[in-house]
Design a protein around this motif. Structure first.
Motif, short mmCIF file in Angstrom:
data_model
loop_
_atom_site.label_atom_id
_atom_site.label_comp_id
_atom_site.label_asym_id
_atom_site.label_seq_id
_atom_site.Cartn_x
_atom_site.Cartn_y
_atom_site.Cartn_z
N SER A 166 0.83 -1.21 0.00
CA SER A 166 0.00 0.00 0.00
C SER A 166 0.86 1.25 0.00
CB SER A 166 -0.91 -0.01 1.23
OG SER A 166 -1.63 1.19 1.34
N ALA A 214 -1.62 -11.83 -2.81
CA ALA A 214 -3.03 -11.88 -3.18
C ALA A 214 -3.73 -10.55 -2.88
CB ALA A 214 -3.72 -13.03 -2.44
N TRP A 215 -3.46 -9.99 -1.70
CA TRP A 215 -4.12 -8.73 -1.31
C TRP A 215 -3.67 -7.58 -2.21
CZ3 TRP A 215 -8.00 -8.05 2.16
CH2 TRP A 215 -8.32 -6.76 2.53
N VAL A 245 -2.47 -7.73 -5.34
CA VAL A 245 -3.01 -7.90 -6.69
C VAL A 245 -4.48 -7.53 -6.73
CG1 VAL A 245 -3.54 -9.60 -8.47
CG2 VAL A 245 -1.29 -9.61 -7.38
N TRP A 246 -5.21 -7.92 -5.69
CA TRP A 246 -6.64 -7.63 -5.65
C TRP A 246 -6.90 -6.12 -5.63
CZ3 TRP A 246 -10.20 -7.18 -0.96
CH2 TRP A 246 -11.54 -7.15 -1.36
N HIS A 247 -6.05 -5.36 -4.95
CA HIS A 247 -6.23 -3.91 -4.87
C HIS A 247 -5.50 -3.15 -5.98
CE1 HIS A 247 -7.66 -4.89 -0.80
NE2 HIS A 247 -8.25 -3.71 -0.81
N GLY A 248 -4.79 -3.88 -6.85
CA GLY A 248 -4.08 -3.21 -7.91
C GLY A 248 -2.82 -2.50 -7.47
N TRP A 249 -2.25 -2.93 -6.35
CA TRP A 249 -1.01 -2.33 -5.85
C TRP A 249 0.19 -3.08 -6.40
CZ3 TRP A 249 -2.81 -2.84 -0.08
CH2 TRP A 249 -3.84 -1.92 0.17
#
Length: 405
Positions: free
Chosen positions: A58, A355-356, A358-362
């Motif tokens: 993030s 995984a987190w 990639v899911w948020h596009g970071w």
């Protein structure tokens, strides 16, 4: 056992392989308990990596956004409306480029001419737009990009061509480039120029949005531009931005450094540095807490293991095992148990982080230092957690241990 001088026996020296086999003996005998104990420390390590990796990802995304706000951009100008006007030297861009931490230096210059849609419009109505001579390397200096068409090349910069800022294109009525490739035309002074491209919005440099940009060489040849830059744009390595700002006036205009104006570093730079410091402090606290919880779990498991295996300890002591061998056995078991949990926790933590993100596009940030710390910390925690149980097991005499049989 091996014979000792005097007719006694002495315990056989254990090889590293023997120590490892003894260390995993308790894990093989009680696999469910070992799995649950390893799971406990693996959750701690996975939590540590996740709470470091996810905020780091993030943070990387936030830093990327803050960098896009121009945290490393400086602008050099001269005071407006001076009489006589202050002119930056023609070689000032090259002089700025030679400053070590400067990565990109480019410039524009105001030609003080008017751009019109056609020769039928009022020659004095420039629609609030500026006609700027532009160096070919301007785009990376202002973090700009093309919305349509093409930027200047070494060839087109010599010909009567222009690139429009986003606001300039709208005011001139050119919202799209023609599909036939012929290009729109605008009149600057008494000369027609062909539009070869339209810039995307440049929030860092709103003056570029309202500009009609002409190649530097074409401006000198066709518009009789004198070659003196009006604004110099620089991108600098962030740690050195204050130092570069201090030396810029004397570098670009040695004769009159007091007449040179340099913008202050972006407020986003201070926000970026404060964000990095706050994240670092948070990471250290969370990592320490996770390792402490995992260590307590391993220590508890090893204490219970010593209590339940008193008969085994007594039997080994009766057969000649010394205190050091008992101590090494349980200490090895604790380290192996924590190590297995550390490996499992590392895999889980990295997978959760990826995984987190990639899911948020970071951007996925793999905390290499944290990964090494997690694995090394797991072994250290296992050693510390097994220290007391192993010493307690070693202090048991054969009589005390076998009394529970």
């Amino acid at each position: 056992m091996t014979p000792a001088r005097g007719g006694g026996v002495r315990p056989t020296r254990l090889t590293p392989g023997d120590v490892l086999r003894l260390g995993v003996l308790g894990l093989r005998v009680r696999p469910l308990r070992a799995a649950l104990s390893a799971l406990g420390i693996s959750i701690g390590i996975a939590t540590m990596l996740a709470v470091i990796g996810i905020p780091a990802s993030s943070q990387a995304a936030l830093m990327r956004e803050l960098s896009a706000l121009g945290t490393n951009v400086l602008q050099v100008t001269v005071p407006p409306n001076e009489d006589p006007p202050v002119l930056l030297p023609k070689e000032s861009v090259g002089m700025a480029q030679r400053i070590g931490p400067v990565t990109v230096a480019s410039a524009v210059a105001n030609t003080h001419l008017v751009a019109r849609r056609s020769d039928r419009t009022d020659p004095r109505d420039g629609l609030g737009l500026s006609v700027l001579a532009s160096r070919i390397d301007l785009l990376p200096a202002v973090n700009a990009g093309m919305a349509q068409g093409n930027w200047f090349t070494s060839a087109t910069a010599h010909f009567p061509t222009v690139v429009l800022g986003s606001v300039a294109a709208t005011r001139l009525g050119f919202t799209e480039m023609p599909l036939d490739g012929r290009g729109h035309q605008v009149m600057i002074g008494d000369q027609w120029f062909t539009v070869i491209g339209i810039l995307a919005t440049t929030p860092l440099s709103p003056e570029i949005d309202r500009a009609v940009l002409v190649g530097w060489e074409a401006a000198e040849k066709v518009l009789r531009f004198d070659g003196h830059p009006t604004v110099i744009y620089l991108q600098v390595h962030e740690p050195a931005i204050e130092a570069v700002r201090a030396v810029l006036p004397a570098t670009v205009y040695p004769e009159r450094p007091g007449d040179v104006l340099v913008t202050r570093p972006s407020e986003a730079l201070a926000a970026k540095r404060a964000t990095a410091n706050s994240f670092s402090a948070l990471f250290l606290g969370l990592a320490a807490t996770a390792l402490l919880v995992g260590g307590i779990g391993v220590a508890n498991t090893m204490v219970i293991s010593v209590l339940e295996r008193r008969s085994e300890i007594g039997l080994r002591r009766a057969l000649g095992a010394n205190r050091g061998q008992i101590r090494v056995q349980f200490l090895t078991e604790s380290v192996v148990l924590a190590g297995l949990g550390g490996v499992l926790g590392t895999v889980l933590g990295l997978a959760a982080t990826a995984a987190w993100a990639v899911w948020h596009g970071w951007p996925v940030v793999v905390p290499v230092a944290a990964t090494a710390t997690g694995l090394g910390g797991a072994g250290l925690v296992g050693m510390l957690a097994g220290l007391y149980p192993s010493m307690r097991a070693a202090r048991l005499t054969p009589v005390e241990a076998l009394a529970t049989v």
